[in-house]
Design a protein around this motif. Structure first.
Motif, short mmCIF file in Angstrom:
data_model
loop_
_atom_site.label_atom_id
_atom_site.label_comp_id
_atom_site.label_asym_id
_atom_site.label_seq_id
_atom_site.Cartn_x
_atom_site.Cartn_y
_atom_site.Cartn_z
N GLN A 38 0.67 4.95 8.09
CA GLN A 38 1.17 5.99 7.20
C GLN A 38 0.06 6.57 6.33
N VAL A 39 -0.84 5.70 5.85
CA VAL A 39 -1.95 6.16 5.02
C VAL A 39 -2.83 7.14 5.79
N VAL A 40 -3.22 6.74 7.00
CA VAL A 40 -4.10 7.60 7.79
C VAL A 40 -3.37 8.87 8.23
N SER A 41 -2.10 8.72 8.55
CA SER A 41 -1.30 9.89 8.96
C SER A 41 -1.15 10.88 7.80
N ALA A 42 -0.95 10.35 6.60
CA ALA A 42 -0.72 11.21 5.43
C ALA A 42 -2.00 11.83 4.90
N PHE A 43 -3.09 11.03 4.86
CA PHE A 43 -4.30 11.48 4.16
C PHE A 43 -5.52 11.65 5.07
N GLY A 44 -5.39 11.21 6.32
CA GLY A 44 -6.57 11.20 7.18
C GLY A 44 -7.44 10.00 6.85
N GLU A 45 -8.54 9.85 7.54
CA GLU A 45 -9.49 8.77 7.26
C GLU A 45 -10.37 9.17 6.09
N THR A 46 -10.33 8.40 5.02
CA THR A 46 -11.19 8.68 3.88
C THR A 46 -11.79 7.37 3.39
N SER A 47 -12.75 7.49 2.50
CA SER A 47 -13.37 6.29 1.93
C SER A 47 -12.39 5.50 1.07
N ASP A 48 -11.28 6.14 0.67
CA ASP A 48 -10.29 5.49 -0.18
C ASP A 48 -9.10 4.92 0.60
N SER A 49 -9.12 5.03 1.92
CA SER A 49 -7.95 4.64 2.72
C SER A 49 -7.51 3.20 2.45
N TYR A 50 -8.47 2.26 2.45
CA TYR A 50 -8.08 0.86 2.27
C TYR A 50 -7.68 0.57 0.82
N ASP A 51 -8.29 1.29 -0.13
CA ASP A 51 -7.89 1.11 -1.52
C ASP A 51 -6.45 1.60 -1.73
N ILE A 52 -6.11 2.73 -1.10
CA ILE A 52 -4.74 3.24 -1.19
C ILE A 52 -3.77 2.27 -0.51
N LEU A 53 -4.17 1.74 0.64
CA LEU A 53 -3.34 0.77 1.34
C LEU A 53 -3.13 -0.47 0.48
N GLN A 54 -4.19 -0.92 -0.18
CA GLN A 54 -4.07 -2.10 -1.05
C GLN A 54 -3.04 -1.84 -2.15
N LYS A 55 -3.15 -0.68 -2.80
CA LYS A 55 -2.22 -0.37 -3.89
C LYS A 55 -0.79 -0.27 -3.35
N ALA A 56 -0.62 0.35 -2.19
CA ALA A 56 0.72 0.47 -1.59
C ALA A 56 1.30 -0.90 -1.25
N THR A 57 0.46 -1.80 -0.77
CA THR A 57 0.92 -3.15 -0.41
C THR A 57 1.29 -3.94 -1.66
N GLU A 58 0.49 -3.81 -2.70
CA GLU A 58 0.82 -4.47 -3.97
C GLU A 58 2.15 -3.95 -4.52
N ASN A 59 2.34 -2.63 -4.42
CA ASN A 59 3.60 -2.03 -4.88
C ASN A 59 4.78 -2.59 -4.08
N ALA A 60 4.57 -2.74 -2.78
CA ALA A 60 5.65 -3.23 -1.92
C ALA A 60 6.07 -4.63 -2.35
N ARG A 61 5.09 -5.44 -2.68
CA ARG A 61 5.40 -6.80 -3.12
C ARG A 61 6.12 -6.78 -4.47
N ALA A 62 5.60 -6.02 -5.41
CA ALA A 62 6.16 -6.02 -6.77
C ALA A 62 7.49 -5.27 -6.84
N GLY A 63 7.62 -4.23 -6.01
CA GLY A 63 8.79 -3.37 -6.12
C GLY A 63 9.87 -3.62 -5.08
N ASN A 64 9.66 -4.64 -4.23
CA ASN A 64 10.65 -4.97 -3.20
C ASN A 64 10.97 -3.77 -2.32
N VAL A 65 9.92 -3.15 -1.79
CA VAL A 65 10.07 -1.97 -0.94
C VAL A 65 9.11 -2.11 0.24
#
Length: 237
Positions: A38-65
């Motif tokens: 989803q990250v790559v599909s939404a934003f393309g490949e960027t230098s921030d891709s893994y940082d965005i993925l990390q934040k999204a994964t942390e949100n998933a854990r904390a927000g039950n999503v």
């Protein structure tokens, strides 16, 4: 299919990042893989891709999503405000969880419904903090997350494509458009000025905003919930 150049190398790197995040967060590798897609599909490949993925994964854990749904809210807001980077991803995450803390909503509901509001809010230059502040103020007061997002969409829609009454009022207040008014006065200041310009007449406000959903939000944000709106927006900042 979304990657270019040395795809095998990039898949190997994605595998390492997925395993690292799975160990760190306890989220399944399957979910994280879907999130990375989803990250790559939404934003393309960027230098921030893994940082965005990390934040999204942390949100998933904390927000039950689901991770993919977490990416969805980040994507909606970052694209709506034309600011796609790891710093904005962190800001959106913080605003989302503060909205959960101060309002009557949950992260999955925000992920599902913020897309109704953000494109118009971003186009009108409303600051993220005020938009999330309004969500925190109205949820549980004028409706659930879905209802409130529809109400706020109505508010921004009325300012984007004004009725004759709205356009006349905006001009009389010295602004060329609703966007110019929001840029100068902010969302709360704009709504308060329009409320005062109505002379306290709900009928005139209804003529300005057109839809009852928008009117309900405006009456709350400029009336009994005005102080709460100020406080919760300040908390967002």
């Amino acid at each position: 299919t979304l990657l270019d150049e040395d795809v095998s190398k990039k898949i190997a790197q994605a595998g390492k990042e997925t395993k690292r995040l799975a160990i760190q967060t306890g989220i399944s590798t399957e979910q994280i893989n879907k999130g990375y897609y989803q990250v790559v599909s939404a934003f393309g490949e960027t230098s921030d891709s893994y940082d965005i993925l990390q934040k999204a994964t942390e949100n998933a854990r904390a927000g039950n999503v689901a991770v993919a749904d977490s990416v969805s809210i980040l994507s909606t807001v970052m694209k709506g405000y034309d600011s796609v980077n790891a710093e904005t991803a962190k800001k959106v995450s913080d605003l989302g969880f503060m909205t959960v803390k101060l309002g009557e909503t949950e992260f999955p509901a925000l992920a599902k419904n913020m897309g109704k509001v953000i494109p118009l809010a971003g186009a009108m230059s409303a600051e993220m903090e005020e938009v999330f502040g309004a969500m925190a103020t109205l949820t549980g007061v004028t409706g659930d997350t879905s209802v409130v997002s529809t109400q706020l969409r109505g508010v921004f829609s009325a300012l984007t494509k004004p009725t004759a009454q709205m356009e006349q009022t905006i001009k009389a207040l010295g602004y060329e458009s609703g966007k110019a008014m929001i840029e100068s006065e902010g969302l709360q200041g704009t709504l308060e000025m329009l409320r005062r310009a109505s002379g306290g007449s709900e009928q005139r406000l209804a003529q300005m905003f057109g839809r009852v959903e928008a009117l309900n939000a405006v009456l709350a944000l400029t009336g009994p919930q005005a102080e709460s709106f100020t406080e919760k927006t300040a908390a967002m900042y």
